[in-house]
Motif scaffolding. Structure first.
Motif, PDB file in Angstrom:
ATOM      1  N   ARG A  21       0.830  -1.205   0.000  1.00 61.98           N
ATOM      2  CA  ARG A  21       0.000   0.000   0.000  1.00 61.98           C
ATOM      3  C   ARG A  21       0.859   1.247   0.000  1.00 61.98           C
ATOM      4  O   ARG A  21       0.529   2.248  -0.638  1.00 61.98           O
ATOM      5  N   ARG A  22       1.960   1.198   0.722  1.00 57.64           N
ATOM      6  CA  ARG A  22       2.836   2.366   0.763  1.00 57.64           C
ATOM      7  C   ARG A  22       3.424   2.642  -0.622  1.00 57.64           C
ATOM      8  O   ARG A  22       3.494   3.800  -1.065  1.00 57.64           O
ATOM      9  N   ARG A  23       3.809   1.594  -1.357  1.00 60.02           N
ATOM     10  CA  ARG A  23       4.334   1.788  -2.714  1.00 60.02           C
ATOM     11  C   ARG A  23       3.271   2.398  -3.616  1.00 60.02           C
ATOM     12  O   ARG A  23       3.552   3.316  -4.398  1.00 60.02           O
ATOM     13  N   LEU A  24       2.058   1.878  -3.507  1.00 65.55           N
ATOM     14  CA  LEU A  24       0.975   2.411  -4.326  1.00 65.55           C
ATOM     15  C   LEU A  24       0.658   3.857  -3.974  1.00 65.55           C
ATOM     16  O   LEU A  24       0.464   4.706  -4.857  1.00 65.55           O
ATOM     17  N   TYR A  25       0.608   4.153  -2.682  1.00 72.87           N
ATOM     18  CA  TYR A  25       0.319   5.528  -2.257  1.00 72.87           C
ATOM     19  C   TYR A  25       1.404   6.476  -2.756  1.00 72.87           C
ATOM     20  O   TYR A  25       1.102   7.561  -3.282  1.00 72.87           O
ATOM     21  N   ASP A  26       2.659   6.083  -2.616  1.00 68.92           N
ATOM     22  CA  ASP A  26       3.755   6.937  -3.067  1.00 68.92           C
ATOM     23  C   ASP A  26       3.686   7.163  -4.574  1.00 68.92           C
ATOM     24  O   ASP A  26       3.958   8.269  -5.060  1.00 68.92           O
ATOM     25  N   TYR A  27       3.324   6.120  -5.314  1.00 66.20           N
ATOM     26  CA  TYR A  27       3.255   6.282  -6.766  1.00 66.20           C
ATOM     27  C   TYR A  27       2.115   7.223  -7.155  1.00 66.20           C
ATOM     28  O   TYR A  27       2.310   8.154  -7.955  1.00 66.20           O
ATOM     29  N   VAL A  28       0.929   6.992  -6.615  1.00 66.62           N
ATOM     30  CA  VAL A  28      -0.214   7.859  -6.939  1.00 66.62           C
ATOM     31  C   VAL A  28       0.101   9.306  -6.550  1.00 66.62           C
ATOM     32  O   VAL A  28      -0.217  10.252  -7.283  1.00 66.62           O
ATOM     33  N   SER A  29       0.744   9.492  -5.398  1.00 65.88           N
ATOM     34  CA  SER A  29       1.070  10.841  -4.928  1.00 65.88           C
ATOM     35  C   SER A  29       2.066  11.537  -5.847  1.00 65.88           C
ATOM     36  O   SER A  29       2.108  12.772  -5.908  1.00 65.88           O
ATOM     37  N   SER A  30       2.877  10.754  -6.548  1.00 66.24           N
ATOM     38  CA  SER A  30       3.912  11.343  -7.403  1.00 66.24           C
ATOM     39  C   SER A  30       3.384  11.774  -8.765  1.00 66.24           C
ATOM     40  O   SER A  30       4.099  12.428  -9.526  1.00 66.24           O
ATOM     41  N   THR A  42       1.391  -1.885 -12.803  1.00 64.03           N
ATOM     42  CA  THR A  42       2.625  -1.993 -13.576  1.00 64.03           C
ATOM     43  C   THR A  42       3.768  -1.245 -12.899  1.00 64.03           C
ATOM     44  O   THR A  42       4.900  -1.737 -12.804  1.00 64.03           O
ATOM     45  N   ALA A  43       3.476  -0.047 -12.403  1.00 64.88           N
ATOM     46  CA  ALA A  43       4.520   0.787 -11.806  1.00 64.88           C
ATOM     47  C   ALA A  43       5.064   0.200 -10.516  1.00 64.88           C
ATOM     48  O   ALA A  43       6.231   0.431 -10.163  1.00 64.88           O
ATOM     49  N   THR A  44       4.243  -0.549  -9.792  1.00 65.04           N
ATOM     50  CA  THR A  44       4.669  -1.073  -8.488  1.00 65.04           C
ATOM     51  C   THR A  44       4.967  -2.566  -8.515  1.00 65.04           C
ATOM     52  O   THR A  44       5.286  -3.154  -7.480  1.00 65.04           O
ATOM     53  N   GLY A  45       4.852  -3.187  -9.676  1.00 64.53           N
ATOM     54  CA  GLY A  45       5.229  -4.583  -9.809  1.00 64.53           C
ATOM     55  C   GLY A  45       4.313  -5.567  -9.119  1.00 64.53           C
ATOM     56  O   GLY A  45       4.782  -6.551  -8.537  1.00 64.53           O
ATOM     57  N   MET A  46       3.008  -5.339  -9.192  1.00 64.41           N
ATOM     58  CA  MET A  46       2.068  -6.287  -8.604  1.00 64.41           C
ATOM     59  C   MET A  46       0.924  -6.536  -9.577  1.00 64.41           C
ATOM     60  O   MET A  46       0.789  -5.836 -10.583  1.00 64.41           O
ATOM     61  N   SER A  47       0.125  -7.527  -9.280  1.00 62.27           N
ATOM     62  CA  SER A  47      -0.990  -7.838 -10.169  1.00 62.27           C
ATOM     63  C   SER A  47      -2.047  -6.739 -10.102  1.00 62.27           C
ATOM     64  O   SER A  47      -2.151  -6.012  -9.104  1.00 62.27           O
ATOM     65  N   ARG A  48      -2.848  -6.649 -11.162  1.00 64.18           N
ATOM     66  CA  ARG A  48      -3.892  -5.637 -11.195  1.00 64.18           C
ATOM     67  C   ARG A  48      -4.914  -5.869 -10.096  1.00 64.18           C
ATOM     68  O   ARG A  48      -5.390  -4.919  -9.464  1.00 64.18           O
ATOM     69  N   THR A  49      -5.234  -7.122  -9.836  1.00 62.04           N
ATOM     70  CA  THR A  49      -6.220  -7.443  -8.803  1.00 62.04           C
ATOM     71  C   THR A  49      -5.734  -7.008  -7.422  1.00 62.04           C
ATOM     72  O   THR A  49      -6.478  -6.404  -6.637  1.00 62.04           O
ATOM     73  N   LEU A  50      -4.461  -7.314  -7.134  1.00 60.70           N
ATOM     74  CA  LEU A  50      -3.911  -6.933  -5.836  1.00 60.70           C
ATOM     75  C   LEU A  50      -3.803  -5.413  -5.715  1.00 60.70           C
ATOM     76  O   LEU A  50      -4.108  -4.834  -4.669  1.00 60.70           O
ATOM     77  N   ALA A  51      -3.391  -4.763  -6.799  1.00 62.43           N
ATOM     78  CA  ALA A  51      -3.288  -3.301  -6.773  1.00 62.43           C
ATOM     79  C   ALA A  51      -4.655  -2.671  -6.532  1.00 62.43           C
ATOM     80  O   ALA A  51      -4.793  -1.722  -5.742  1.00 62.43           O
ATOM     81  N   ALA A  52      -5.686  -3.203  -7.202  1.00 62.04           N
ATOM     82  CA  ALA A  52      -7.033  -2.665  -7.023  1.00 62.04           C
ATOM     83  C   ALA A  52      -7.492  -2.802  -5.579  1.00 62.04           C
ATOM     84  O   ALA A  52      -8.105  -1.885  -5.009  1.00 62.04           O
TER      85      ALA A  52
END
Length: 222
Positions: A21-30, A42-52
């Protein structure tokens, strides 16, 4: 809602304890534009389902806001349905243990400066900000990293070298909304001091009209 209750703030902060979640938050914030699930995955290296899943948990915690739009450049028939997209929330989340209320004190001081018709308080505070910037600068650390450590969220450093440095976040956002002339001037002085403390040209820091970002832009080095 701009302020959290203490319990809500703790819940929001705890949502970031998960590394994914921290990786995703940092990416969205950037990002300057809303981010879709596919892009975030794609940007955080995880599946779409897990990212969602994690993106929705961050939205439930109040750290992200959601909306629906089509992919950039895709409009009209055949463009598909609007997809869910995420942006960083404008809500501030602060936790202090034990509880302290420095924001109240900062607000009172800013209010006092704003109503001082003599201008002496503002002049003194601006001078103090520039001196604090000089004294606290870290010349051994890259400028972009120092600005990041101070909460300014500068744009990517490789871009900054050629096109100047855009500061994506104002560490004093709440106060700047209430008294922009006061707070933006102090912020400008602080960054001028940081540059001067690095033996850099303080005039590289320019005060520009805010557009949801910091009011200061740092011009490219000569």
């Amino acid at each position: 809602m701009e302020d959290d209750s203490r319990d809500d703030a703790l819940d929001s902060i705890s949502a970031l304890s998960d590394p994914a979640r921290r990786r995703l938050y940092d990416y969205v914030s950037s990002r300057d534009t809303p981010v879709g699930r596919e892009e975030a995955a794609t940007a955080t290296g995880m599946s779409r389902t897990l990212a969602a899943y994690h993106l929705d948990r961050l939205a439930e915690a109040g750290l992200l806001e959601t909306g629906y739009s089509r992919e950039p450049g895709r409009q009209g028939p055949g463009a598909g349905r609007p997809a869910k997209r995420y942006v960083r929330s404008e809500r501030e989340t602060t936790v202090s243990v034990p509880e302290r209320d420095y924001r109240l004190l900062a607000g009172l001081l800013t209010d006092a400066v704003a109503v001082d018709d003599s201008g002496r308080l503002l002049a003194s505070l601006t001078a103090a900000a520039e001196e604090r910037g000089r004294a606290g600068s870290a010349p051994t650390v890259p400028l972009v990293q120092e600005l990041r450590d101070r909460g300014y969220e500068p744009a990517d450093g490789t871009q900054g070298a050629d096109a100047g440095i855009t500061l994506r976040n104002c560490p004093f956002h709440r106060l700047a909304r209430q008294h922009p002339d006061v707070v933006c001037g102090i912020n400008h002085a602080l960054i001028r001091g940081v540059l001067e403390g690095r033996d850099d040209d303080p005039d590289r820091a320019e005060l520009v009209p805010p557009d949801g970002r910091c009011c200061v832009f740092i011009r490219p080095a000569p």
